[in-house]
Design an enzyme around this catalytic site. Structure first.
Site, short mmCIF file in Angstrom:
data_model
loop_
_atom_site.label_atom_id
_atom_site.label_comp_id
_atom_site.label_asym_id
_atom_site.label_seq_id
_atom_site.Cartn_x
_atom_site.Cartn_y
_atom_site.Cartn_z
N LYS A 124 8.72 23.01 -12.61
CA LYS A 124 7.82 21.86 -12.53
C LYS A 124 7.38 21.62 -11.09
O LYS A 124 6.19 21.38 -10.82
CB LYS A 124 8.51 20.60 -13.06
CG LYS A 124 7.72 19.31 -12.80
CD LYS A 124 7.24 18.66 -14.05
CE LYS A 124 6.28 17.52 -13.76
NZ LYS A 124 6.41 16.41 -14.70
N ARG A 150 -1.65 22.61 -13.55
CA ARG A 150 -0.74 21.52 -13.91
C ARG A 150 -0.89 21.11 -15.37
O ARG A 150 0.06 20.65 -15.99
CB ARG A 150 -0.95 20.32 -12.98
CG ARG A 150 0.03 19.19 -13.27
CD ARG A 150 0.15 18.20 -12.15
NE ARG A 150 1.15 17.19 -12.47
CZ ARG A 150 1.70 16.35 -11.61
NH1 ARG A 150 1.33 16.41 -10.33
NH2 ARG A 150 2.60 15.48 -11.98
N HIS A 193 1.64 18.85 -25.98
CA HIS A 193 1.48 17.40 -25.82
C HIS A 193 0.22 16.84 -26.48
O HIS A 193 0.19 15.67 -26.83
CB HIS A 193 1.48 17.04 -24.33
CG HIS A 193 2.83 17.10 -23.70
ND1 HIS A 193 3.61 18.25 -23.70
CD2 HIS A 193 3.57 16.16 -23.05
CE1 HIS A 193 4.75 18.00 -23.06
NE2 HIS A 193 4.75 16.74 -22.66
N ASN A 236 1.47 20.38 -20.14
CA ASN A 236 1.25 19.60 -21.35
C ASN A 236 1.26 20.45 -22.62
O ASN A 236 0.70 20.05 -23.64
CB ASN A 236 -0.09 18.85 -21.26
CG ASN A 236 -0.04 17.74 -20.22
OD1 ASN A 236 0.98 17.10 -20.03
ND2 ASN A 236 -1.16 17.54 -19.54
N LYS A 249 3.56 11.70 -10.82
CA LYS A 249 2.60 10.92 -11.62
C LYS A 249 3.32 9.68 -12.13
O LYS A 249 4.25 9.77 -12.93
CB LYS A 249 2.08 11.75 -12.80
CG LYS A 249 1.12 12.85 -12.39
CD LYS A 249 0.78 13.77 -13.55
CE LYS A 249 -0.03 13.08 -14.62
NZ LYS A 249 -0.46 14.03 -15.69
N HIS A 277 0.89 13.59 -28.53
CA HIS A 277 0.31 12.27 -28.31
C HIS A 277 -0.18 11.66 -29.62
O HIS A 277 -0.03 10.46 -29.86
CB HIS A 277 -0.84 12.36 -27.30
CG HIS A 277 -0.41 12.70 -25.92
ND1 HIS A 277 -1.22 13.32 -25.00
CD2 HIS A 277 0.78 12.52 -25.30
CE1 HIS A 277 -0.56 13.51 -23.87
NE2 HIS A 277 0.65 13.04 -24.03
N GLU A 307 11.55 19.38 -23.31
CA GLU A 307 10.82 19.67 -22.08
C GLU A 307 11.43 20.88 -21.36
O GLU A 307 10.71 21.66 -20.73
CB GLU A 307 10.83 18.46 -21.15
CG GLU A 307 10.10 17.23 -21.68
CD GLU A 307 8.58 17.41 -21.70
OE1 GLU A 307 8.06 18.36 -21.09
OE2 GLU A 307 7.91 16.57 -22.33
N ARG A 339 0.81 -1.23 0.00
CA ARG A 339 0.00 0.00 0.00
C ARG A 339 0.84 1.28 0.00
O ARG A 339 0.37 2.34 0.36
CB ARG A 339 -0.98 0.01 1.19
CG ARG A 339 -1.98 -1.15 1.17
CD ARG A 339 -2.97 -1.04 2.31
NE ARG A 339 -3.90 -2.15 2.32
CZ ARG A 339 -3.67 -3.32 2.92
NH1 ARG A 339 -2.53 -3.50 3.57
NH2 ARG A 339 -4.55 -4.29 2.87
#
Length: 365
Positions: free
Chosen positions: A216, A231, A238, A235, A132, A242, A174, A110
């Site tokens: 960041k 946040r 992005h 992106n 993340k 993607h 980035e 956990r």
């Protein structure tokens, strides 16, 4: 928030760092095959010298390692080695190892602490910092995961000397992104010293990494679970990227390469929708033209496909919210926002087409 340390050598006083941050000296060390060969012996010898109890685990150096199958094998090895909640996990590698290690740490017993030791520019400035962590699903990348902040992020720019130039350029995407979204002065500093950073010259590369990590970390602290839209500005480029990655079957384009192309598209869309003036559009594109790709790759994977094909792949991205495309745009260089309104397809297609023309001009130079 997590503690981020940028210096060379970053592991010299690892035992003291762990104790100072409430971490035990019982550590699972996760490598991929490349980082185990490059850094494993020296790092594990250091851990032994500093009184650590460690278990080293190695996974293949490829995207497919981010899977339930790999995670299950690692759980088994940890259980058989009597790893319990008093242990932590040190992830040594790029984005794959960082994501997989974070996922394992977030779910084992956990949750045990994760320490990130990134070895690529992309991981040092992006994936190791935000907490993340995820594995892939056959229907899409990074769909199964957690928010699990690292206790420590240990960044040593000297590790970058092992990388090929293509990976440096991919990671630099980035870095430049942070200037576009949050720090105009930083963006122009990157512009002035682009060649020195790419060549890993000091103090330029450490300055670029440190400022990227600060931006960041600040964004993540203010909007950890992506609830305010702040946040999401991380992106920038992005949404297009993607689609490009999927168009390239997740194999032929590096993530940073896709993001670079995506940022050109996002700049064009920002201008086309009336947010970014022409002068700043030109300034932004001029900076992005400093990046270098294999020309044939760009010809085949971007210029060789129709704008409609890219939009179709963008629309099939499983990470869309409410099955709608979300775009991060610029009001000005250094100031990004998440556009809440739906963008009509013809605006997106126009931005892609304009980006293609810009790339054709760049390749002709």
């Amino acid at each position: 928030m997590n503690t981020i340390i940028v210096k060379t050598p970053v592991t010299r006083h690892l035992g003291e760092l762990f104790s100072k941050n409430g971490l035990s000296k019982k550590t699972v060390v996760l490598f991929d095959e490349n980082t185990r060969n490059l850094f494993g012996s020296e790092l594990l010898d250091l851990l032994t010298e500093q009184g650590f109890q460690w278990l080293d685990l190695v996974v293949p150096a490829k995207e497919t390692s981010k899977s339930f199958n790999t995670a299950n094998k690692l759980y088994g090895k940890m259980i058989l080695a009597d790893v319990d909640r008093s242990w932590n996990l040190l992830a040594v590698g790029g984005g794959v190892v960082g994501d997989l290690g974070g996922f394992i740490a977030a779910s084992y017993y956990r949750g045990i602490p994760i320490i990130q030791l990134p070895t690529t520019l992309l991981a040092m400035t992006d994936s190791s910092i935000g907490g993340k962590v995820a594995i892939n699903h056959p229907l899409g990348k990074n769909l199964i995961g957690f928010f699990h902040l690292p206790r420590l992020v240990l960044i040593d720019p000297a590790y970058l000397k092992t990388l090929p130039m293509r990976e440096i350029h991919a990671g630099m995407a980035e870095v430049v992104k942070y200037g576009f979204i949050a720090d105009r002065d930083f963006l122009f500093r990157l512009d002035r010293h682009f060649s020195e950073i790419i060549a890993l010259e000091e103090p330029f590369v450490t300055d670029a990494i440190r400022r990227s990590a600060e931006i960041k970390s600040d964004v993540v602290e203010k909007d950890f679970r992506e609830e305010s839209g702040l946040r999401a500005t991380l992106n920038f480029g992005h949404t297009f990227a993607h689609g490009l990655e999927k168009l390239a079957d997740y194999r032929y384009l590096r993530h940073g390469e896709a993001v670079t192309i995506g940022m050109v598209c996002a700049l064009s869309l920002s201008h086309g929708l009336g947010y970014l003036n022409r002068e700043e559009l030109d300034q932004g594109v001029r900076i992005l033209r400093k990046f270098r790709f294999p020309h044939g790759l760009v010809q085949r994977r971007f210029l060789g496909e129709s704008s409609e094909s890219l939009l179709e792949y963008m629309l099939s991205d499983k990470k869309k919210l409410d099955r709608k495309l979300r775009f991060v745009l610029l009001k000005s260089l250094g100031s990004a926002f998440l556009l809440e309104e739906t963008v009509e397809d013809h605006h997106v297609l126009k931005a892609i087409t304009e980006a293609k023309e810009l790339f054709k001009k760049a390749l002709a130079c």
